[in-house]
Design an enzyme around this catalytic site. Structure first.
Site, PDB file in Angstrom:
ATOM      1  N   TRP A 184      65.374   1.643  18.463  1.00  0.00           N
ATOM      2  CA  TRP A 184      64.755   1.593  17.129  1.00  0.00           C
ATOM      3  C   TRP A 184      63.582   0.614  17.112  1.00  0.00           C
ATOM      4  O   TRP A 184      62.760   0.626  16.217  1.00  0.00           O
ATOM      5  CB  TRP A 184      65.785   1.215  16.051  1.00  0.00           C
ATOM      6  CG  TRP A 184      66.220  -0.232  16.042  1.00  0.00           C
ATOM      7  CD1 TRP A 184      66.779  -0.909  17.075  1.00  0.00           C
ATOM      8  CD2 TRP A 184      66.135  -1.173  14.953  1.00  0.00           C
ATOM      9  NE1 TRP A 184      67.053  -2.207  16.697  1.00  0.00           N
ATOM     10  CE2 TRP A 184      66.674  -2.406  15.412  1.00  0.00           C
ATOM     11  CE3 TRP A 184      65.674  -1.097  13.644  1.00  0.00           C
ATOM     12  CZ2 TRP A 184      66.755  -3.539  14.603  1.00  0.00           C
ATOM     13  CZ3 TRP A 184      65.757  -2.236  12.839  1.00  0.00           C
ATOM     14  CH2 TRP A 184      66.284  -3.439  13.324  1.00  0.00           C
ATOM     15  N   ASP A 185      63.492  -0.202  18.162  1.00  0.00           N
ATOM     16  CA  ASP A 185      62.400  -1.167  18.279  1.00  0.00           C
ATOM     17  C   ASP A 185      61.039  -0.496  18.089  1.00  0.00           C
ATOM     18  O   ASP A 185      60.125  -1.070  17.493  1.00  0.00           O
ATOM     19  CB  ASP A 185      62.381  -1.806  19.673  1.00  0.00           C
ATOM     20  CG  ASP A 185      63.692  -2.446  20.078  1.00  0.00           C
ATOM     21  OD1 ASP A 185      64.741  -2.001  19.598  1.00  0.00           O
ATOM     22  OD2 ASP A 185      63.657  -3.381  20.886  1.00  0.00           O
ATOM     23  N   GLU A 235      73.983  -7.742  15.444  1.00  0.00           N
ATOM     24  CA  GLU A 235      75.052  -7.240  16.311  1.00  0.00           C
ATOM     25  C   GLU A 235      76.149  -8.276  16.529  1.00  0.00           C
ATOM     26  O   GLU A 235      77.097  -8.024  17.270  1.00  0.00           O
ATOM     27  CB  GLU A 235      74.466  -6.779  17.650  1.00  0.00           C
ATOM     28  CG  GLU A 235      73.606  -5.529  17.508  1.00  0.00           C
ATOM     29  CD  GLU A 235      72.879  -5.140  18.787  1.00  0.00           C
ATOM     30  OE1 GLU A 235      72.816  -5.970  19.705  1.00  0.00           O
ATOM     31  OE2 GLU A 235      72.368  -4.008  18.858  1.00  0.00           O
ATOM     32  N   LYS A 237      72.580 -12.857  14.565  1.00  0.00           N
ATOM     33  CA  LYS A 237      71.757 -12.714  15.771  1.00  0.00           C
ATOM     34  C   LYS A 237      70.288 -12.499  15.420  1.00  0.00           C
ATOM     35  O   LYS A 237      69.390 -13.034  16.048  1.00  0.00           O
ATOM     36  CB  LYS A 237      72.293 -11.518  16.570  1.00  0.00           C
ATOM     37  CG  LYS A 237      71.539 -11.236  17.853  1.00  0.00           C
ATOM     38  CD  LYS A 237      72.091  -9.993  18.542  1.00  0.00           C
ATOM     39  CE  LYS A 237      71.382  -9.703  19.839  1.00  0.00           C
ATOM     40  NZ  LYS A 237      71.770  -8.420  20.429  1.00  0.00           N
ATOM     41  N   GLN A 238      70.054 -11.654  14.442  1.00  0.00           N
ATOM     42  CA  GLN A 238      68.669 -11.311  14.081  1.00  0.00           C
ATOM     43  C   GLN A 238      68.640 -10.862  12.625  1.00  0.00           C
ATOM     44  O   GLN A 238      69.673 -10.523  12.065  1.00  0.00           O
ATOM     45  CB  GLN A 238      68.151 -10.196  14.982  1.00  0.00           C
ATOM     46  CG  GLN A 238      68.814  -8.855  14.774  1.00  0.00           C
ATOM     47  CD  GLN A 238      68.637  -7.919  15.960  1.00  0.00           C
ATOM     48  OE1 GLN A 238      69.444  -7.928  16.881  1.00  0.00           O
ATOM     49  NE2 GLN A 238      67.587  -7.115  15.941  1.00  0.00           N
TER      50      GLN A 238
HETATM   51  C1  BGC Z   1      68.884  -6.077  19.644  1.00  0.00           C
HETATM   52  C2  BGC Z   1      68.578  -4.673  19.157  1.00  0.00           C
HETATM   53  C3  BGC Z   1      67.473  -4.098  20.005  1.00  0.00           C
HETATM   54  C4  BGC Z   1      67.809  -4.172  21.481  1.00  0.00           C
HETATM   55  C5  BGC Z   1      66.649  -3.741  22.359  1.00  0.00           C
HETATM   56  C6  BGC Z   1      69.220  -6.022  21.126  1.00  0.00           C
HETATM   57  O1  BGC Z   1      69.458  -7.318  21.604  1.00  0.00           O
HETATM   58  O2  BGC Z   1      69.959  -6.621  18.943  1.00  0.00           O
HETATM   59  O3  BGC Z   1      68.181  -4.718  17.811  1.00  0.00           O
HETATM   60  O4  BGC Z   1      67.268  -2.769  19.641  1.00  0.00           O
HETATM   61  O5  BGC Z   1      68.113  -5.500  21.837  1.00  0.00           O
HETATM   62  O6  BGC Z   1      65.545  -4.556  22.153  1.00  0.00           O
END
Ligand code: BGC
Length: 772
Positions: free
Chosen positions: A354-355, A485, A598-599
């Site tokens: 999804w990035d 996550e 985490k984000q």
């Molecule tokens: C992030 C995801 C991301 C993936 C690839 C993961 O660590 O939590 O949001 O899509 O890395 O960059």
């Protein structure tokens, strides 16, 4: 964190050779051209620690899934872009000794990634065990003009000896992925040929049967006559030649390489096409190819550069991000996409996340032709059928589409249940990217051509994924993982619920638009999708009107999920620094029960849908969630930088920016050796453009609300917007807007309209009352 890259505006420089840093540098100094890419491995033999990496875009292998406990619905395989034939190899021997930087005494080592002209240069002096010393300068690039070609110039000078110099240029296809699930090799040999200085090797991937022909031609700049001994073994072709070298003498070796794949040529024409291209590029010669490369990069920089004055490290950081993004994706091929590590490592398998939609689309929208983003959208359009099948596998029906979390060919590859089945918010990003593209470009036609089908598939999915809660008398969404996550299998993740309803609303708007403007196409599409307008839209509206969103009335914040307030709300600042990063120090169970984020999660939603919320709401949520966020995803600081800037917190916006802009150059998260964080690099760009410059597009109009970070003297960049090219320069005196195109445009600056005729500019002084 490691700080060894020398600050410079246009170059990435490493001075001195430390084998412990080699894998990090191999990532940082990576080269690519959208069609192929590689880590900065050495041309000559190296026996120290290294991650060999050569990648050809779109060429993947379905590596059989490996999990401890199989769950129904898991994908059978993880598609990975493969480590392909090593075409840079040039082994060097002096007498009986092999040049190997791991065993030699190395001095004057310098590695430079010249971002302005797009090449990598490495110079060093090596003293072999015998005491013989030689000086080497190796220069190479992946051409962005002939994107299937690359070239190397390898110069070698004998400093204190006369001896026989053996040169062995080769192509090695007997390569592996370090992350191979079952230690398998993924390539079979199809064809090999060596004819004098030319070598050809065609390999075929197992299972997927992609052919890649790698061909090289070398020449040596010497008056001496030399014989070429042809070398061939399984998946390996090369040549050996010997010349006498005398103290003080310099020999230059040129190697031209091409990589052609059956994705672009019929298999039976691959060899001939490789020969033709090799003839063509080697006839140009290294210097001409390099000049062309420099001119092509100059064009790219004209489009996408951000110039920062007064802070060399910030300048180097942002250019590095832009350089790597442009090396990864060029928008020339709609079958390709942007892996989180691009062509710089094996992690994430070169697959699409999804990035792309959530982070990369804004960068390509503003710095390249709209066609580039369109191709990224069409990539997902082409995977729609697979997304429908993916949803079917999980029990959804009637054309509901769940796009994969990780994919190359449209099929899901991820195999951790909490992500594969539950991190479904990715569907929201894919719909949002369509909206974002149309908002930016005004290309409404995209809806009737491609967008509508994707939006309907996604809306159908959400309408089936929610359920009616009798207890709440509202719709709820159970068992999901939000962008954070560090919480799995939660109920009513605010972000996911919000994006789900947003998607359904947008799908309804899109249906209205297409039915109102393209009635024939509307009929064609609704028939194709078996779309029951009355029934389905009714159902979506009912969900939109009756969705449950967790919130805390008292604090006035949205809740990340139902149980969020049951957690111990201890801010990150109170954590013992030795506990960080949590994902390396704590058990997974402890992380999941903790409050740490985490984000950006709720904040990700507020960033995307900012206009739906007032500033008080944005601030309250920002102040509540930011102190609980550990930013252990590289995708996190940029969203915080943009929101902090929006809220007028310039200091914090700048702090978040620093975390993202030099993430890889300074190995901030201790993981650069795995590859670069390519997709978060687009986030860095967003931090400057949407953060510091406050750029937005509203109602078809470009808007800026800039401020200058205290440490900087100025910053400026270009924006491509609906046929106009606008340069904005922000310095201590004010803002200058320059229309570099012929097309007139009115821009909102600090909320006030500024008219810019074609080729004109307007200076707005900081003291200008009108703009206060
Ligand atoms: C992030 C995801 C991301 C993936 C690839 C993961 O660590 O939590 O949001 O899509 O890395 O960059």
């Amino acid at each position: 964190m490691k700080k060894y890259i020398v600050a410079d505006e246009w170059n990435i420089i490493e001075e001195g050779f430390d084998p412990h840093l080699n894998k990090i540098s191999e990532s940082i100094f990576s080269l690519g051209n959208g069609r192929m890419g590689q880590r900065a491995n050495f041309e000559e033999n190296y026996s120290g620690e290294t991650l060999q990496g050569n990648y050809v875009a779109g060429i993947y292998y379905p590596d059989k899934t490996r999990v401890g406990w199989w769950k129904n619905g898991y994908p059978e395989y993880f598609a990975k872009v493969l480590n392909a034939a090593n075409w840079i190899g040039i082994d060097i021997r002096i007498g009986e000794e092999t040049l190997d930087l791991y065993t030699a005494e190395v001095s004057n080592f310098k590695r430079v990634l010249n971002m302005k002209e797009g090449y990598l240069e490495r110079t060093f002096t090596a003293k072999l065990q015998s005491g013989k010393m030689l000086q080497v300068c190796a220069k190479r690039f992946c051409s962005i003009v002939d994107d299937e070609a690359a070239a190397i110039q390898y110069s070698l000078k004998a400093l204190n000896f006369d001896d026989v110099l053996t040169i062995i240029p080769y192509i090695d296809g007997d390569v592996q992925n370090q992350d191979s699930n079952y230690d398998e090799k993924f390539w079979d040999e199809v064809y090999k040929e060596v004819k004098g200085a030319d070598a050809y090797l065609t390999l075929r991937t197992k299972k997927t049967a992609f052919d890649v022909c790698t061909a090289t031609r070398f020449s040596v700049d010497t008056d001496q006559h030399y014989d070429i001994e042809e070398l061939m073994k399984e998946k390996h072709v090369g040549a050996r030649l010997q010349i006498n070298i005398k103290a003080g003498e310099e020999i230059r070796i040129f190697k031209y390489a091409v990589n052609l794949s059956s994705e672009n040529y019929p298999k039976d024409q691959l060899l001939q096409a490789s020969k033709d291209l090799l003839n063509r590029v080697s006839a140009k010669g290294f210097d001409t190819m390099l000049q062309e490369q420099a001119s092509a990069w100059a064009e790219k920089w004209k489009e996408s550069d951000i110039i920062i004055k007064g802070d060399v490290e910030a300048q180097q950081g942002i250019r590095f991000n832009i350089f790597q993004l442009n090396q990864t994706y060029t928008g020339e091929d709609e079958r390709l996409n942007i892996g989180p590590k691009g062509f710089t490592g094996e992690k994430y398998g070169g697959s699409t996340y999804w990035d792309t939609e959530a982070y990369c689309v804004p960068f390509y929208l503003a710095t390249a032709s709209p066609d580039v983003t369109r191709k990224l959208l069409i990539y997902r359009y082409k995977h729609l059928q697979k997304a429908i099948e993916n949803a079917q596998k999980l029990g959804f029906k009637d054309g509901a589409a769940l796009y994969p979390m990780v994919t190359i060919n449209g099929e899901e590859c991820h195999n951790e249940w909490e992500i594969t089945f539950e991190e479904i918010h990715r569907n929201g990003a894919i719909a949002f990217a369509i909206y974002n593209y149309i908002r930016y470009t005004g290309d409404q036609e995209y809806l009737s051509e491609y967008g509508l089908e994707v939006l309907v598939g996604i809306a159908r999915f959400w309408s089936q994924r929610v359920n009616w809660s009798e207890a709440r008398k509202q719709y709820v969404m159970l068992g999901v993982t939000g962008p954070n996550e560090y919480e799995n299998n939660v109920n009513n993740n605010w972000y996911t619920n919000t994006m789900a309803c947003w998607c359904m609303k947008y799908a309804i708007e899109a249906l209205d638009y297409v039915s109102g403007t393209h009635s024939d196409r509307y009929t064609e599409l609704t028939t194709k999708m078996s779309f029951d307008a009355h029934k389905e839209i009714q159902a979506w509206k009912h969900i939109i009107d009756n969705m449950y969103y967790p919130q805390d009335e008292q604090r006035g914040v949205f809740l990340q999920q139902d149980g969020f307030l049951d957690k111990e709300l201890i801010p990150v600042s109170e954590l013992d620094p030795s506990d960080r990063p949590l994902n390396q120090k704590w058990s997974w169970d402890r992380i999941l029960r903790s409050v740490y984020i985490k984000q950006a999660d709720v904040l990700q939603g507020l960033y995307l849908l900012e206009d739906q919320f007032d500033e008080v709401t944005l601030r309250r949520n920002f102040d509540f969630y930011e102190p609980l966020t550990v930013h252990e995803s590289s995708l996190s600081p940029c969203v915080h930088a943009i929101l902090a800037a929006k809220l007028g917190d310039q200091k914090r916006a700048y702090e978040f920016y620093l975390r993202t802009s030099r993430l890889d150059l300074d190995d901030y998260n201790n993981d650069t050796e795995d590859g670069l964080h390519i997709t978060s690099m687009a986030g860095t760009w967003m931090s400057v453009v949407e953060g510091f410059a406050g750029m937005r597009v509203r109602d078809g109009q470009l808007q800026f609300h800039p401020f200058l970070p205290e440490k900087w003297q100025s910053f400026s960049f270009n924006i491509f917007f609906r046929g106009s090219v606008i340069n904005i320069n922000v310095d201590k005196d004010g803002v200058c807007l320059n229309n570099r195109s012929e097309k007139d445009i009115t821009i909102l600056l600090f909320g006030k309209p500024v008219f810019l005729a074609g080729s004109s500019s307007v200076n707005v002084d900081n003291h200008c009352a009108e703009f206060q």
